[in-house]
Motif scaffolding. Structure first.
Motif, PDB file in Angstrom:
ATOM      1  N   LYS A   1      -2.017 -24.209 -28.819  1.00 15.85           N
ATOM      2  CA  LYS A   1      -1.501 -23.338 -29.889  1.00 15.85           C
ATOM      3  C   LYS A   1      -0.282 -22.547 -29.413  1.00 15.85           C
ATOM      4  CE  LYS A   1      -5.462 -21.305 -31.087  1.00 15.85           C
ATOM      5  NZ  LYS A   1      -6.298 -20.318 -31.815  1.00 15.85           N
TER       6      LYS A   1
ATOM      7  N   PHE B   1     -11.316 -13.597 -21.676  1.00 19.95           N
ATOM      8  CA  PHE B   1     -11.588 -12.671 -22.784  1.00 19.95           C
ATOM      9  C   PHE B   1     -13.086 -12.445 -22.956  1.00 19.95           C
ATOM     10  CE2 PHE B   1      -7.695 -11.609 -25.129  1.00 19.95           C
ATOM     11  CZ  PHE B   1      -6.796 -12.260 -24.303  1.00 19.95           C
TER      12      PHE B   1
ATOM     13  N   GLY C   1     -12.721 -16.303 -30.774  1.00 19.04           N
ATOM     14  CA  GLY C   1     -12.525 -17.091 -31.991  1.00 19.04           C
ATOM     15  C   GLY C   1     -11.731 -16.389 -33.075  1.00 19.04           C
TER      16      GLY C   1
ATOM     17  N   GLY D   1      -8.421 -15.486 -32.519  1.00 15.20           N
ATOM     18  CA  GLY D   1      -6.993 -15.664 -32.226  1.00 15.20           C
ATOM     19  C   GLY D   1      -6.418 -14.654 -31.245  1.00 15.20           C
TER      20      GLY D   1
ATOM     21  N   TYR E   1      -6.226 -16.491 -18.244  1.00 15.84           N
ATOM     22  CA  TYR E   1      -6.713 -15.528 -19.247  1.00 15.84           C
ATOM     23  C   TYR E   1      -8.236 -15.572 -19.296  1.00 15.84           C
ATOM     24  CZ  TYR E   1      -5.771 -20.056 -21.214  1.00 15.84           C
ATOM     25  OH  TYR E   1      -5.672 -21.421 -21.360  1.00 15.84           O
TER      26      TYR E   1
ATOM     27  N   ARG F   1      -7.313 -25.479 -26.414  1.00 13.99           N
ATOM     28  CA  ARG F   1      -6.791 -25.135 -27.754  1.00 13.99           C
ATOM     29  C   ARG F   1      -5.801 -23.963 -27.665  1.00 13.99           C
ATOM     30  NH1 ARG F   1      -4.601 -26.538 -31.625  1.00 13.99           N
ATOM     31  NH2 ARG F   1      -4.909 -25.484 -33.607  1.00 13.99           N
TER      32      ARG F   1
ATOM     33  N   THR G   1      -4.831 -16.314 -28.049  1.00 17.23           N
ATOM     34  CA  THR G   1      -3.570 -16.978 -28.396  1.00 17.23           C
ATOM     35  C   THR G   1      -2.462 -15.945 -28.600  1.00 17.23           C
ATOM     36  OG1 THR G   1      -4.830 -18.738 -29.453  1.00 17.23           O
ATOM     37  CG2 THR G   1      -2.500 -18.575 -30.042  1.00 17.23           C
TER      38      THR G   1
ATOM     39  N   ASN H   1     -12.959 -27.643 -21.201  1.00 25.96           N
ATOM     40  CA  ASN H   1     -12.894 -26.244 -21.665  1.00 25.96           C
ATOM     41  C   ASN H   1     -12.058 -26.231 -22.952  1.00 25.96           C
ATOM     42  OD1 ASN H   1     -12.718 -23.527 -22.077  1.00 25.96           O
ATOM     43  ND2 ASN H   1     -11.945 -23.030 -20.029  1.00 25.96           N
TER      44      ASN H   1
HETATM   45  C1  LIG Z   1     -10.685 -19.514 -23.583  1.00 29.05           C
HETATM   46  C2  LIG Z   1     -10.716 -18.115 -24.219  1.00 29.05           C
HETATM   47  C3  LIG Z   1      -9.661 -17.240 -23.565  1.00 29.05           C
HETATM   48  C4  LIG Z   1     -10.391 -18.243 -25.724  1.00 29.05           C
HETATM   49  O1  LIG Z   1     -10.366 -16.927 -26.284  1.00 29.05           O
HETATM   50  P1  LIG Z   1     -10.321 -16.706 -27.873  1.00 29.05           P
HETATM   51  O2  LIG Z   1      -9.867 -15.302 -28.149  1.00 29.05           O
HETATM   52  O3  LIG Z   1     -11.585 -17.194 -28.475  1.00 29.05           O
HETATM   53  O4  LIG Z   1      -9.145 -17.714 -28.281  1.00 29.05           O
HETATM   54  P2  LIG Z   1      -8.473 -17.924 -29.721  1.00 29.05           P
HETATM   55  O5  LIG Z   1      -9.338 -17.323 -30.776  1.00 29.05           O
HETATM   56  O6  LIG Z   1      -7.051 -17.483 -29.619  1.00 29.05           O
HETATM   57  O7  LIG Z   1      -8.473 -19.526 -29.862  1.00 29.05           O
HETATM   58  C5  LIG Z   1      -9.621 -20.275 -29.535  1.00 29.05           C
HETATM   59  C6  LIG Z   1      -9.481 -21.655 -30.130  1.00 29.05           C
HETATM   60  O8  LIG Z   1     -10.418 -22.500 -29.486  1.00 29.05           O
HETATM   61  C7  LIG Z   1     -11.244 -23.102 -30.460  1.00 29.05           C
HETATM   62  N1  LIG Z   1     -12.544 -23.314 -29.848  1.00 29.05           N
HETATM   63  C8  LIG Z   1     -13.374 -22.391 -29.333  1.00 29.05           C
HETATM   64  N2  LIG Z   1     -14.476 -22.986 -28.850  1.00 29.05           N
HETATM   65  C9  LIG Z   1     -14.310 -24.310 -29.057  1.00 29.05           C
HETATM   66  C10 LIG Z   1     -15.099 -25.458 -28.793  1.00 29.05           C
HETATM   67  N3  LIG Z   1     -16.280 -25.361 -28.187  1.00 29.05           N
HETATM   68  N4  LIG Z   1     -14.626 -26.664 -29.168  1.00 29.05           N
HETATM   69  C11 LIG Z   1     -13.418 -26.786 -29.756  1.00 29.05           C
HETATM   70  N5  LIG Z   1     -12.612 -25.738 -30.035  1.00 29.05           N
HETATM   71  C12 LIG Z   1     -13.072 -24.523 -29.693  1.00 29.05           C
HETATM   72  C13 LIG Z   1     -11.257 -22.122 -31.608  1.00 29.05           C
HETATM   73  O9  LIG Z   1     -11.664 -22.741 -32.815  1.00 29.05           O
HETATM   74  C14 LIG Z   1      -9.794 -21.700 -31.608  1.00 29.05           C
HETATM   75  O10 LIG Z   1      -8.961 -22.702 -32.153  1.00 29.05           O
HETATM   76  P3  LIG Z   1      -8.433 -22.648 -33.700  1.00 29.05           P
HETATM   77  O11 LIG Z   1      -7.626 -21.387 -33.832  1.00 29.05           O
HETATM   78  O12 LIG Z   1      -7.628 -23.890 -33.846  1.00 29.05           O
HETATM   79  O13 LIG Z   1      -9.662 -22.620 -34.572  1.00 29.05           O
HETATM   80  C15 LIG Z   1     -12.117 -17.456 -24.066  1.00 29.05           C
HETATM   81  O14 LIG Z   1     -13.075 -18.296 -24.643  1.00 29.05           O
HETATM   82  C16 LIG Z   1     -12.509 -17.163 -22.629  1.00 29.05           C
HETATM   83  O15 LIG Z   1     -12.114 -16.165 -22.065  1.00 29.05           O
HETATM   84  N6  LIG Z   1     -13.333 -18.062 -22.035  1.00 29.05           N
HETATM   85  C17 LIG Z   1     -13.888 -17.827 -20.702  1.00 29.05           C
HETATM   86  C18 LIG Z   1     -12.846 -17.817 -19.619  1.00 29.05           C
HETATM   87  C19 LIG Z   1     -11.967 -19.035 -19.632  1.00 29.05           C
HETATM   88  O16 LIG Z   1     -12.404 -20.151 -19.859  1.00 29.05           O
HETATM   89  N7  LIG Z   1     -10.673 -18.795 -19.368  1.00 29.05           N
HETATM   90  C20 LIG Z   1      -9.698 -19.864 -19.290  1.00 29.05           C
HETATM   91  C21 LIG Z   1      -9.790 -20.542 -17.978  1.00 29.05           C
HETATM   92  S1  LIG Z   1      -8.658 -21.925 -17.914  1.00 29.05           S
END
Ligand SMILES: CC(C)(COP(=O)(O)OP(=O)(O)OC[C@H]1O[C@@H](n2cnc3c(N)ncnc32)[C@H](O)[C@@H]1OP(=O)(O)O)[C@@H](O)C(=O)NCCC(=O)NCCS
Length: 185
Positions: free
Chosen positions: A147, A100, A106, A108, A98, A143, A111, A138
């Protein structure tokens, strides 16, 4: 893929069309997006061609995640064979990924979208096991996987190469159909 659009309370997950690629490219190569990806920066023409191939690949169930008409991410699901001896049922395992747009991070959305894809894979595609890998640091990805209810099955010490950090730890998560839906964490 079968072209089904998946729906969640806030999102729809639909096939990626040619017209979506420019929008995806608006965030796909941002440094904060590529930082934790294995395939870091993408070249636009090759990226577009890869999405075209994906649309014709029956084992590729990737979808664009749409919020109020705007593509905010993609969830990939590739169905494949697991490991096993002759006679093993084929195409029962899937790899999940995935990406985004950080402008919508942040809240949800990842998830919510990944949960929908996992449910679809188990209930509609007949997948029995889903795996996903990530760099251990990462934390947002870790997380999301936790979740969704996936279990950390492997902690690879120093098994993954990061262009800026060198050799770092990697995790593999997995979930089997008989443990779905998983209790929230
Ligand atoms: C990873 C990714 C998909 C998350 O997308 P998102 O829409 O922010 O995800 P969600 O909001 O559903 O959940 C993110 C969770 O991570 C947590 N989080 C985000 N950054 C964080 C950090 N630096 N440290 C700890 N937790 C963190 C958030 O608090 C949240 O958890 P919570 O609901 O318990 O508070 C997005 O950041 C992304 O696309 N990153 C770049 C590409 C990538 O890394 N893809 C995955 C490759 S394995």
């Amino acid at each position: 893929m079968d072209g089904t659009t998946l729906r969640t309370p806030r999102l729809s997950l639909r096939q990626v069309g040619d017209g979506d690629v420019d929008r995806i490219l608006e965030y796909r190569n941002l440094p904060e997006v590529t930082y934790w990806l294995l395939r870091t920066e993408v070249e636009p023409a090759a990226f577009r061609a890869a999405w075209r191939r994906a649309a014709d690949d029956p084992d590729d169930h990737s979808r664009a995640v749409v919020l109020d008409g705007l593509v905010i991410g993609t969830v990939s699901l590739d169905v494949l064979d697991g490991m096993g001896q002759p006679g093993m049922p084929t195409r029962t395992e899937a790899q999940l990924g995935y990406i985004f747009d950080p402008a919508h991070g942040g809240r949800g959305y990842a998830t919510e979208a990944v949960t929908a894809m996992v449910g679809y894979a188990f209930t509609r595609l007949g997948v029995r096991r889903i795996t996903a890998g990530c760099f251990a640091d990462n934390l947002a990805s870790v997380r999301v996987l936790e979740k969704v209810g996936m279990r950390r099955e492997q902690h690879g010490v120093g098994d993954s190469w990061h262009a800026e950090r060198g050799w770092v730890d990697g995790y593999t998560y997995a979930l089997c159909a008989d443990a779905w839906p998983a209790p929230p964490r």
